[in-house]
Scaffold this motif. Structure first.
Motif, PDB file in Angstrom:
ATOM      1  N   PRO A  94     -35.164  -6.661   7.159  1.00 17.04           N
ATOM      2  CA  PRO A  94     -33.835  -6.265   6.705  1.00 17.04           C
ATOM      3  C   PRO A  94     -33.642  -5.686   5.311  1.00 17.04           C
ATOM      4  N   GLU A  95     -32.676  -4.818   5.124  1.00 19.12           N
ATOM      5  CA  GLU A  95     -32.657  -4.198   3.939  1.00 19.12           C
ATOM      6  C   GLU A  95     -32.132  -5.145   2.861  1.00 19.12           C
ATOM      7  N   GLU A 141     -26.427 -10.765   7.897  1.00 20.92           N
ATOM      8  CA  GLU A 141     -25.310 -11.097   8.753  1.00 20.92           C
ATOM      9  C   GLU A 141     -25.893 -12.718   9.138  1.00 20.92           C
ATOM     10  N   GLY A 142     -26.960 -13.240   8.546  1.00 21.91           N
ATOM     11  CA  GLY A 142     -26.940 -14.604   9.129  1.00 21.91           C
ATOM     12  C   GLY A 142     -27.709 -14.695  10.555  1.00 21.91           C
ATOM     13  N   THR A 143     -28.000 -13.651  11.080  1.00 23.34           N
ATOM     14  CA  THR A 143     -28.647 -13.740  12.580  1.00 23.34           C
ATOM     15  C   THR A 143     -30.066 -14.102  12.406  1.00 23.34           C
ATOM     16  N   GLU A 144     -30.650 -13.716  11.372  1.00 21.26           N
ATOM     17  CA  GLU A 144     -32.161 -14.305  11.466  1.00 21.26           C
ATOM     18  C   GLU A 144     -32.435 -15.069  10.134  1.00 21.26           C
ATOM     19  N   ARG A 145     -33.007 -16.057  10.388  1.00 22.67           N
ATOM     20  CA  ARG A 145     -33.137 -16.981   8.977  1.00 22.67           C
ATOM     21  C   ARG A 145     -34.460 -17.761   9.382  1.00 22.67           C
ATOM     22  N   ILE A 146     -34.999 -18.142   7.979  1.00 23.08           N
ATOM     23  CA  ILE A 146     -36.109 -19.032   8.039  1.00 23.08           C
ATOM     24  C   ILE A 146     -36.001 -20.168   6.971  1.00 23.08           C
ATOM     25  N   LYS A 147     -36.310 -21.210   7.039  1.00 23.80           N
ATOM     26  CA  LYS A 147     -36.292 -22.179   6.114  1.00 23.80           C
ATOM     27  C   LYS A 147     -37.376 -22.195   5.117  1.00 23.80           C
ATOM     28  N   LEU A 148     -37.225 -22.275   3.889  1.00 20.02           N
ATOM     29  CA  LEU A 148     -38.228 -22.055   2.708  1.00 20.02           C
ATOM     30  C   LEU A 148     -38.089 -23.404   2.200  1.00 20.02           C
ATOM     31  N   VAL A 149     -39.380 -24.173   1.874  1.00 15.40           N
ATOM     32  CA  VAL A 149     -39.565 -25.262   1.276  1.00 15.40           C
ATOM     33  C   VAL A 149     -40.019 -24.981  -0.100  1.00 15.40           C
TER      34      VAL A 149
END
Length: 94
Positions: free
Chosen positions: A40-41, A82-90
């Motif tokens: 995503p941009e 948009e918050g439609t793709e997310r990943i948790k970062l520890v």
């Protein structure tokens, strides 16, 4: 009565996303890729309260490297605007 209902409450559902993050957990430098597609941009780094911490511009590239060594240890969310793709970062700095 509701049966077999599924409520997604976990941020760890990153397998639904095309975003791939490594290393995770990490301590300074991270690489995110679009798993063979353009990122995503705009990518936003947010804390678990939803506060915006950083904004990264990918310019349509397939891979982006970034340094979080100045941030405290925590769990963050890296997501598209948009918050439609997310990943948790520890993040666990040295």
């Amino acid at each position: 009565m509701i049966r077999n209902a599924f409520l997604a409450t976990s941020v760890s559902q990153h397998r639904l996303s095309r975003l791939v993050l490594a290393p995770n957990p990490g301590n300074a430098w991270y690489t995110i890729s679009g798993n063979g597609r353009s990122l995503p941009e705009v990518l936003e780094l947010r804390d678990l309260q939803g506060r915006l911490i950083r904004v990264f511009m990918s310019k349509g590239e397939e891979r982006l490297e970034f340094d979080l060594s100045d941030l405290p240890a925590s769990v963050y969310l890296l997501q598209n605007a948009e918050g439609t793709e997310r990943i948790k970062l520890v993040h666990r700095p040295l």
